[in-house]
Design a protein around this motif. Structure first.
Motif, PDB file in Angstrom:
ATOM      1  N   HIS A   1       0.847  -1.197   0.000  1.00  0.00           N
ATOM      2  CA  HIS A   1       0.000   0.000   0.000  1.00  0.00           C
ATOM      3  C   HIS A   1       0.883   1.249   0.000  1.00  0.00           C
ATOM      4  O   HIS A   1       1.938   1.277   0.638  1.00  0.00           O
ATOM      5  N   THR A   2       0.404   2.263  -0.668  1.00  0.00           N
ATOM      6  CA  THR A   2       1.195   3.488  -0.776  1.00  0.00           C
ATOM      7  C   THR A   2       0.849   4.502   0.314  1.00  0.00           C
ATOM      8  O   THR A   2       1.536   5.517   0.450  1.00  0.00           O
ATOM      9  N   LYS A   3      -0.216   4.235   1.077  1.00  0.00           N
ATOM     10  CA  LYS A   3      -0.587   5.099   2.192  1.00  0.00           C
ATOM     11  C   LYS A   3      -0.987   4.230   3.389  1.00  0.00           C
ATOM     12  O   LYS A   3      -0.887   3.009   3.337  1.00  0.00           O
ATOM     13  N   LYS A   4      -1.458   4.867   4.445  1.00  0.00           N
ATOM     14  CA  LYS A   4      -1.791   4.191   5.702  1.00  0.00           C
ATOM     15  C   LYS A   4      -2.693   2.983   5.493  1.00  0.00           C
ATOM     16  O   LYS A   4      -3.663   3.041   4.737  1.00  0.00           O
ATOM     17  N   VAL A   5      -2.364   1.875   6.171  1.00  0.00           N
ATOM     18  CA  VAL A   5      -3.242   0.712   6.218  1.00  0.00           C
ATOM     19  C   VAL A   5      -4.239   0.956   7.351  1.00  0.00           C
ATOM     20  O   VAL A   5      -3.871   0.966   8.517  1.00  0.00           O
ATOM     21  N   SER A   6      -5.489   1.153   6.988  1.00  0.00           N
ATOM     22  CA  SER A   6      -6.481   1.589   7.965  1.00  0.00           C
ATOM     23  C   SER A   6      -7.304   0.458   8.555  1.00  0.00           C
ATOM     24  O   SER A   6      -7.914   0.618   9.609  1.00  0.00           O
ATOM     25  N   ALA A   7      -7.349  -0.706   7.875  1.00  0.00           N
ATOM     26  CA  ALA A   7      -8.128  -1.827   8.398  1.00  0.00           C
ATOM     27  C   ALA A   7      -7.577  -3.132   7.845  1.00  0.00           C
ATOM     28  O   ALA A   7      -7.020  -3.171   6.741  1.00  0.00           O
ATOM     29  N   VAL A   8      -7.763  -4.199   8.621  1.00  0.00           N
ATOM     30  CA  VAL A   8      -7.258  -5.514   8.223  1.00  0.00           C
ATOM     31  C   VAL A   8      -8.173  -6.589   8.799  1.00  0.00           C
ATOM     32  O   VAL A   8      -8.757  -6.418   9.870  1.00  0.00           O
ATOM     33  N   ALA A   9      -8.324  -7.697   8.059  1.00  0.00           N
ATOM     34  CA  ALA A   9      -9.149  -8.799   8.548  1.00  0.00           C
ATOM     35  C   ALA A   9      -8.630 -10.112   7.992  1.00  0.00           C
ATOM     36  O   ALA A   9      -8.157 -10.181   6.849  1.00  0.00           O
ATOM     37  N   PHE A  10      -8.714 -11.160   8.798  1.00  0.00           N
ATOM     38  CA  PHE A  10      -8.391 -12.510   8.351  1.00  0.00           C
ATOM     39  C   PHE A  10      -9.611 -13.130   7.671  1.00  0.00           C
ATOM     40  O   PHE A  10     -10.752 -12.891   8.088  1.00  0.00           O
ATOM     41  N   PHE A  11      -9.377 -13.936   6.646  1.00  0.00           N
ATOM     42  CA  PHE A  11     -10.413 -14.837   6.157  1.00  0.00           C
ATOM     43  C   PHE A  11     -10.575 -15.955   7.176  1.00  0.00           C
ATOM     44  O   PHE A  11      -9.643 -16.270   7.919  1.00  0.00           O
ATOM     45  N   LYS A  12     -11.752 -16.571   7.173  1.00  0.00           N
ATOM     46  CA  LYS A  12     -12.010 -17.625   8.146  1.00  0.00           C
ATOM     47  C   LYS A  12     -11.148 -18.854   7.899  1.00  0.00           C
ATOM     48  O   LYS A  12     -10.925 -19.667   8.803  1.00  0.00           O
ATOM     49  N   ASP A  13     -10.642 -19.017   6.651  1.00  0.00           N
ATOM     50  CA  ASP A  13      -9.755 -20.158   6.379  1.00  0.00           C
ATOM     51  C   ASP A  13      -8.370 -19.965   6.982  1.00  0.00           C
ATOM     52  O   ASP A  13      -7.553 -20.886   7.005  1.00  0.00           O
ATOM     53  N   GLY A  14      -8.088 -18.735   7.464  1.00  0.00           N
ATOM     54  CA  GLY A  14      -6.806 -18.451   8.103  1.00  0.00           C
ATOM     55  C   GLY A  14      -5.640 -18.351   7.151  1.00  0.00           C
ATOM     56  O   GLY A  14      -4.518 -18.053   7.570  1.00  0.00           O
ATOM     57  N   ARG A  15      -5.886 -18.574   5.862  1.00  0.00           N
ATOM     58  CA  ARG A  15      -4.799 -18.592   4.876  1.00  0.00           C
ATOM     59  C   ARG A  15      -4.619 -17.261   4.151  1.00  0.00           C
ATOM     60  O   ARG A  15      -3.618 -17.056   3.475  1.00  0.00           O
ATOM     61  N   ARG A  16      -5.616 -16.377   4.298  1.00  0.00           N
ATOM     62  CA  ARG A  16      -5.566 -15.101   3.604  1.00  0.00           C
ATOM     63  C   ARG A  16      -5.959 -13.966   4.539  1.00  0.00           C
ATOM     64  O   ARG A  16      -6.678 -14.171   5.520  1.00  0.00           O
ATOM     65  N   ILE A  17      -5.473 -12.774   4.211  1.00  0.00           N
ATOM     66  CA  ILE A  17      -5.901 -11.562   4.901  1.00  0.00           C
ATOM     67  C   ILE A  17      -6.289 -10.524   3.857  1.00  0.00           C
ATOM     68  O   ILE A  17      -5.825 -10.566   2.710  1.00  0.00           O
ATOM     69  N   VAL A  18      -7.146  -9.602   4.245  1.00  0.00           N
ATOM     70  CA  VAL A  18      -7.491  -8.483   3.386  1.00  0.00           C
ATOM     71  C   VAL A  18      -7.124  -7.196   4.120  1.00  0.00           C
ATOM     72  O   VAL A  18      -7.325  -7.082   5.332  1.00  0.00           O
ATOM     73  N   THR A  19      -6.556  -6.272   3.374  1.00  0.00           N
ATOM     74  CA  THR A  19      -6.161  -4.987   3.945  1.00  0.00           C
ATOM     75  C   THR A  19      -6.871  -3.858   3.196  1.00  0.00           C
ATOM     76  O   THR A  19      -7.132  -3.955   1.998  1.00  0.00           O
TER      77      THR A  19
END
Length: 292
Positions: A1-19
């Motif tokens: 990301h080129t600016k502040k990461v404002s939120a993050v969450a795991f997928f329920k499979d635990g293998r991926r995250i979204v930012t």
């Protein structure tokens, strides 16, 4: 990301995250490979502030300072719905445990409920306060999906009923004596609500009557921006302006281990479904993955 990461969450499979970021995008990352596997998702016209993953991992919801909520399809990476009922920044989004509804909280002192499959707006839970100076910073469904907690600017937690018999009724109003509440989470059994605040404290509340449980967690020296609870409810993680992430026991309310350090102020944190990993994002656009 080129600016502040404002939120993050795991997928329920635990293998991926979204930012989500102030660079107006969302990205999906593979935890094991430490690699980008989805995105950038582009659709917001301004900063993306909040993000959530549906219980079945098929949908992502994001909210932004463009007043929009977008529901995305994970597989096709396409926008499904763009929801525009809010009149101001959308600070928080949260899926119900069954994945059928989405709750959102906004600067315009409202909490809204949406149908995830159709994008239809279902209802508004208004938060009374002093004009438009009482933004809702966080919303969270109870584990059974029958209650919704919200927290905001004036340090008040409100708990609403989502039962059909008394839908939208305010069940509880907790004066936390905290400054701006940046995060609320439920314990897995639904008996406690945990709040994290700008005043550097984390407090625990009985969700049936609003009574404070035990002493606050203290140790942060700057504002707490984010809060996450482990899926077994044994610990919480908090992210702070003091460039650290800290872990706390929900039993003793004491700090666990040493602070995890960033080089910039930390804005968001999430615990993995198995409780073994932690992800955090900071003001410089960096994401860190920790084994805990």
């Amino acid at each position: 990301h080129t600016k502040k990461v404002s939120a993050v969450a795991f997928f329920k499979d635990g293998r991926r995250i979204v930012t989500a970021s102030e660079d107006k995008t969302l990205r999906i990352w593979d935890v094991e490979k430490r690699a980008l596997v989805g995105g950038p998702f582009e659709g917001h016209s301004d900063c993306v502030i909040s993000v959530a993953v549906s219980p079945d991992d098929r949908r992502i919801a994001s909210g932004g300072s463009d007043k929009a909520i977008i529901i995305w399809d994970v597989d096709s990476k396409q926008m499904i719905f763009r929801l525009l009922e809010h009149a101001d920044w959308v600070w928080s989004v949260c899926f119900s445990p069954d994945g059928k509804r989405l709750a959102s909280g906004s600067v315009n002192k409202s909490v809204m409920i949406w149908d995830v499959e159709t994008g239809v707006f279902l209802s508004t839970l208004w938060v009374p306060g002093r004009g438009n100076t009482d933004p809702v910073y966080c919303v969270a469904f109870s584990p059974d999906g029958l209650r919704l907690a919200s927290g905001g600017y004036i340090g008040t937690i409100r708990v609403w009923s989502l039962k059909s018999i008394d839908y939208g009724q305010l069940l509880l109003k907790i004066n936390t004596r905290q400054d701006f509440i940046h995060g609320v989470v439920w314990s897995p059994d639904g008996q406690q609500i945990v709040s994290a605040s700008h005043d550097k404290t984390i407090k625990f509340w009985d969700s049936s009557n609003g009574t404070q449980i035990g002493q606050p967690c203290t140790g942060h020296t700057s504002s707490i921006k984010s809060l996450s609870i482990s899926f077994d409810g044994s610990f919480i993680a908090t992210a702070s302006d003091q460039k650290t992430v800290q872990l706390w026991s929900t039993n003793s309310h004491k700090q666990i281990g040493r602070p995890l350090k960033h080089t910039a102020r930390v804005f968001c944190v999430a615990v993995s479904p198995n409780g073994e990993l932690l992800v955090s994002g900071d003001w410089e656009g960096n994401i860190q993955l920790w084994s805990i």
